[in-house]
Design an enzyme around this catalytic site. Structure first.
Site, PDB file in Angstrom:
ATOM      1  N   TYR A 125       0.724  -1.283   0.088  1.00  0.00           N
ATOM      2  CA  TYR A 125       0.213   0.000  -0.053  1.00  0.00           C
ATOM      3  C   TYR A 125       1.090   1.212   0.048  1.00  0.00           C
ATOM      4  CZ  TYR A 125      -3.821   2.840   1.059  1.00  0.00           C
ATOM      5  OH  TYR A 125      -5.041   4.034   0.970  1.00  0.00           O
ATOM      6  N   ARG A 142      -6.320   3.177   3.267  1.00  0.00           N
ATOM      7  CA  ARG A 142      -7.197   1.800   3.051  1.00  0.00           C
ATOM      8  C   ARG A 142      -6.409   0.419   3.523  1.00  0.00           C
ATOM      9  NH1 ARG A 142     -11.846   1.882   1.765  1.00  0.00           N
ATOM     10  NH2 ARG A 142     -13.024   3.824   1.092  1.00  0.00           N
ATOM     11  N   TRP A 196     -11.835  13.056  -1.332  1.00  0.00           N
ATOM     12  CA  TRP A 196     -10.335  13.086  -1.316  1.00  0.00           C
ATOM     13  C   TRP A 196      -9.654  13.542  -2.518  1.00  0.00           C
ATOM     14  CZ3 TRP A 196      -9.098  11.473   3.518  1.00  0.00           C
ATOM     15  CH2 TRP A 196     -10.022  10.832   4.239  1.00  0.00           C
TER      16      TRP A 196
END
Length: 199
Positions: free
Chosen positions: A8, A14, A104
């Site tokens: 990530y 997330r 976002w």
């Protein structure tokens, strides 16, 4: 024992729910963090072009909640019955629906602020009141033990509080739940040692 590799960006976002579950269960894994400057060159090699992904013994799994749900089952964090399991899933999905409303990627700062203000002024109170009422006098969202829904609430709380400080001040049960999760020794230790990022 399976070999786990989580990929990530260098942020909570997330990927953090999977990291919480790894920490809670004491499951060793490789925490690969991608910098934004490197993403363009790496993206073509990632299934569906999105992060996070998790490799389990060479098999690549995408979608953050699918990854977290898989790990939650291994860690015993899905509840003690099928009904508890689906209830925890529903809470996670409901919280996730709200996070998807956050703009976002909006580049216009004034518009972004207005959208966030509208979200926290008009939609968040409805969600928070339902969650607050559902907790009643329980320690956890589901049943009598912690589930991945509680861990996700802690992550959502800390994220939302960056966007709107004090957003949950009127919901003492939800604030107490956040504190209980944060005081779980394995979670507290992870929070203490993880890289410091805004989100």
């Amino acid at each position: 024992m399976c070999s786990y590799k989580l990929t990530y960006f260098n942020m909570r976002g997330r990927g953090e729910l999977a990291r919480y579950i790894f920490a809670y269960a004491g499951i060793p894994y490789e925490d690969i963090r991608i910098e934004w400057k490197d993403w363009k060159s790496i993206k073509p090699s990632i299934p569906f072009g999105k992060l996070p992904v998790m490799e389990v013994d060479g098999l690549t799994i995408n979608q953050s909640l699918s990854i977290a749900r898989y790990l939650a089952r291994i860690a015993g964090l899905t509840g003690k019955s099928r009904l508890e399991e689906v209830t925890a899933d529903a809470i996670v999905d409901t919280l996730n629906d709200f996070t998807l409303l956050i703009p976002w990627n909006e580049q216009d700062k004034a518009l972004k602020k207005n959208m966030i203000d509208d979200l926290f002024d008009n939609q968040a109170p409805v969600l928070l009141q339902i969650l607050e009422d559902g907790l009643k006098d329980k320690q956890w969202f589901v049943g009598d033990s912690v589930t991945w829904a509680d861990l996700y609430w802690h992550i959502c709380f800390t994220t939302f509080n960056v966007l709107r400080e004090g957003f949950a001040d009127l919901y003492p049960r939800l604030k107490s739940l956040k504190d209980r999760v944060g005081n779980i020794p394995e979670i507290a230790e992870w929070i203490k040692k993880r890289p410091s990022t805004e989100f």
